[in-house]
Scaffold this motif. Structure first.
Motif, short mmCIF file in Angstrom:
data_model
loop_
_atom_site.label_atom_id
_atom_site.label_comp_id
_atom_site.label_asym_id
_atom_site.label_seq_id
_atom_site.Cartn_x
_atom_site.Cartn_y
_atom_site.Cartn_z
N LEU A 47 19.51 -4.96 -3.99
CA LEU A 47 19.11 -3.57 -4.02
C LEU A 47 20.26 -2.70 -4.51
CD1 LEU A 47 17.23 -3.29 -0.61
CD2 LEU A 47 16.33 -3.96 -2.84
N ASP A 48 19.91 -1.58 -5.16
CA ASP A 48 20.93 -0.63 -5.57
C ASP A 48 21.19 0.36 -4.43
OD1 ASP A 48 18.88 1.29 -5.65
OD2 ASP A 48 18.74 1.26 -7.84
N ALA A 49 22.01 1.35 -4.69
CA ALA A 49 22.39 2.32 -3.65
C ALA A 49 21.19 3.12 -3.14
CB ALA A 49 23.45 3.26 -4.19
N ASP A 50 20.13 3.22 -3.95
CA ASP A 50 18.92 3.94 -3.55
C ASP A 50 17.88 3.02 -2.93
OD1 ASP A 50 19.85 6.42 -4.50
OD2 ASP A 50 19.22 5.91 -6.54
N ALA A 74 7.03 -9.70 -11.28
CA ALA A 74 8.42 -9.67 -11.73
C ALA A 74 8.64 -8.75 -12.92
CB ALA A 74 8.89 -11.09 -12.06
N SER A 75 7.65 -8.62 -13.77
CA SER A 75 7.78 -7.77 -14.95
C SER A 75 7.94 -6.29 -14.62
CB SER A 75 6.56 -7.94 -15.86
OG SER A 75 6.54 -9.23 -16.42
N HIS A 76 7.53 -5.92 -13.40
CA HIS A 76 7.56 -4.50 -13.03
C HIS A 76 8.28 -4.23 -11.71
CE1 HIS A 76 4.79 -3.86 -16.32
NE2 HIS A 76 4.12 -4.91 -15.88
N ALA A 77 9.02 -5.21 -11.19
CA ALA A 77 9.66 -5.06 -9.88
C ALA A 77 10.98 -4.30 -9.93
CB ALA A 77 9.89 -6.43 -9.24
N ILE A 78 11.73 -4.44 -11.01
CA ILE A 78 13.04 -3.78 -11.08
C ILE A 78 12.84 -2.26 -11.01
CG2 ILE A 78 15.13 -3.45 -12.46
CD1 ILE A 78 14.78 -6.31 -11.32
N GLY A 79 13.58 -1.63 -10.12
CA GLY A 79 13.48 -0.19 -9.94
C GLY A 79 12.51 0.22 -8.84
N ARG A 80 11.77 -0.75 -8.30
CA ARG A 80 10.79 -0.44 -7.24
C ARG A 80 11.44 -0.55 -5.87
NH1 ARG A 80 5.25 0.21 -8.89
NH2 ARG A 80 5.20 -0.28 -11.09
N THR A 81 10.85 0.13 -4.91
CA THR A 81 11.31 0.06 -3.52
C THR A 81 10.55 -1.03 -2.78
OG1 THR A 81 9.68 1.62 -2.71
CG2 THR A 81 11.78 2.55 -3.50
N ALA A 82 11.05 -1.40 -1.62
CA ALA A 82 10.35 -2.35 -0.76
C ALA A 82 8.98 -1.81 -0.40
CB ALA A 82 11.18 -2.62 0.50
N GLU A 83 8.89 -0.52 -0.16
CA GLU A 83 7.62 0.08 0.21
C GLU A 83 6.61 0.00 -0.93
OE1 GLU A 83 10.66 1.47 0.69
OE2 GLU A 83 10.73 1.17 2.87
N LEU A 127 1.06 -14.68 -3.21
CA LEU A 127 2.40 -15.14 -2.84
C LEU A 127 3.56 -14.40 -3.49
CD1 LEU A 127 2.17 -19.04 -2.60
CD2 LEU A 127 2.37 -17.39 -0.75
N PRO A 128 3.57 -14.18 -4.80
CA PRO A 128 4.72 -13.49 -5.39
C PRO A 128 4.96 -12.10 -4.80
CG PRO A 128 3.41 -14.53 -7.09
CD PRO A 128 2.62 -14.62 -5.83
N PHE A 129 3.87 -11.38 -4.57
CA PHE A 129 4.00 -10.04 -3.99
C PHE A 129 4.42 -10.12 -2.53
CE2 PHE A 129 1.62 -9.26 -7.79
CZ PHE A 129 2.08 -8.02 -8.21
N GLU A 130 3.89 -11.08 -1.80
CA GLU A 130 4.28 -11.26 -0.40
C GLU A 130 5.76 -11.62 -0.29
OE1 GLU A 130 1.55 -14.24 0.99
OE2 GLU A 130 -0.10 -12.80 1.19
N ALA A 131 6.23 -12.52 -1.13
CA ALA A 131 7.63 -12.95 -1.06
C ALA A 131 8.57 -11.82 -1.48
CB ALA A 131 7.85 -14.19 -1.94
N ALA A 132 8.25 -11.14 -2.57
CA ALA A 132 9.14 -10.07 -3.04
C ALA A 132 9.17 -8.92 -2.05
CB ALA A 132 8.67 -9.57 -4.41
N ALA A 133 8.03 -8.55 -1.49
CA ALA A 133 8.01 -7.46 -0.50
C ALA A 133 8.80 -7.87 0.74
CB ALA A 133 6.57 -7.11 -0.13
N ALA A 134 8.62 -9.08 1.22
CA ALA A 134 9.34 -9.54 2.40
C ALA A 134 10.84 -9.59 2.13
CB ALA A 134 8.83 -10.92 2.84
N ALA A 135 11.24 -10.05 0.97
CA ALA A 135 12.67 -10.10 0.62
C ALA A 135 13.26 -8.69 0.60
CB ALA A 135 12.87 -10.80 -0.72
N ALA A 136 12.56 -7.77 -0.02
CA ALA A 136 13.07 -6.39 -0.13
C ALA A 136 13.09 -5.71 1.23
CB ALA A 136 12.23 -5.60 -1.12
N LEU A 137 12.06 -5.94 2.05
CA LEU A 137 12.02 -5.33 3.37
C LEU A 137 13.10 -5.89 4.29
CD1 LEU A 137 8.15 -5.17 3.80
CD2 LEU A 137 9.70 -3.20 3.67
#
Length: 141
Positions: A47-50, A74-83, A127-137
């Motif tokens: 994650l970045d500072a934001d 993955a094509s649209h995840a960069i710049g997104r928040t966990a929420e 699965l990809p959305f579940e894993a990415a959201a869980a990782a970010a959260l």
């Protein structure tokens, strides 16, 4: 005649997943599995500072639908928040379950519309959305 579940566009998505490969020293990691089909997705995030996704690493072992979903996430995840990832995860799950008429605002998910009629494949698609959201959260501050 029904359209085939797998077409050239879906197979192209499955074959071109961005951000493949694990990250060294991620801020958050999650692995999700589908007991129904055995698919597995591991997501690492930085994650970045934001607290937005700055870097993403994926390990994907799934059918073509799961791989295509991984590409779209993955094509649209960069710049997104966990929420935002969690919102996309929930909208996708509700759409696949027939609880809403659209897949939400995440780009490209309508390309998976034919899979709605195949509930046995829904786990791999989520699965990809579940894993990415869980990782970010779970990412440390």
């Amino acid at each position: 005649m029904n359209a085939p579940l797998y077409d050239t566009a879906l197979l192209r998505l499955a074959a071109t997943i961005p951000h493949l490969g694990r990250l060294e020293q991620p801020d958050g990691t999650a692995e999700k599995r589908s007991p129904a089909c055995g698919s597995r997705v591991t997501a690492d995030v930085r994650l970045d500072a934001d607290r937005r996704i700055a870097d993403l690493g994926l390990e994907v072992s799934a059918c073509a639908l799961g791989q295509a979903s991984a590409n779209l996430m993955a094509s649209h995840a960069i710049g997104r928040t966990a929420e935002e990832l969690a919102e996309a995860r929930d909208a996708l799950a509700a759409w696949l379950a027939g609880e809403r008429g659209d897949p939400g605002s995440w780009p490209g998910l309508d390309q998976l519309a034919r899979a709605r009629a195949h509930p046995g494949r829904h786990g791999a698609i989520r699965l990809p959305f579940e894993a990415a959201a869980a990782a970010a959260l779970s990412a440390r501050a």
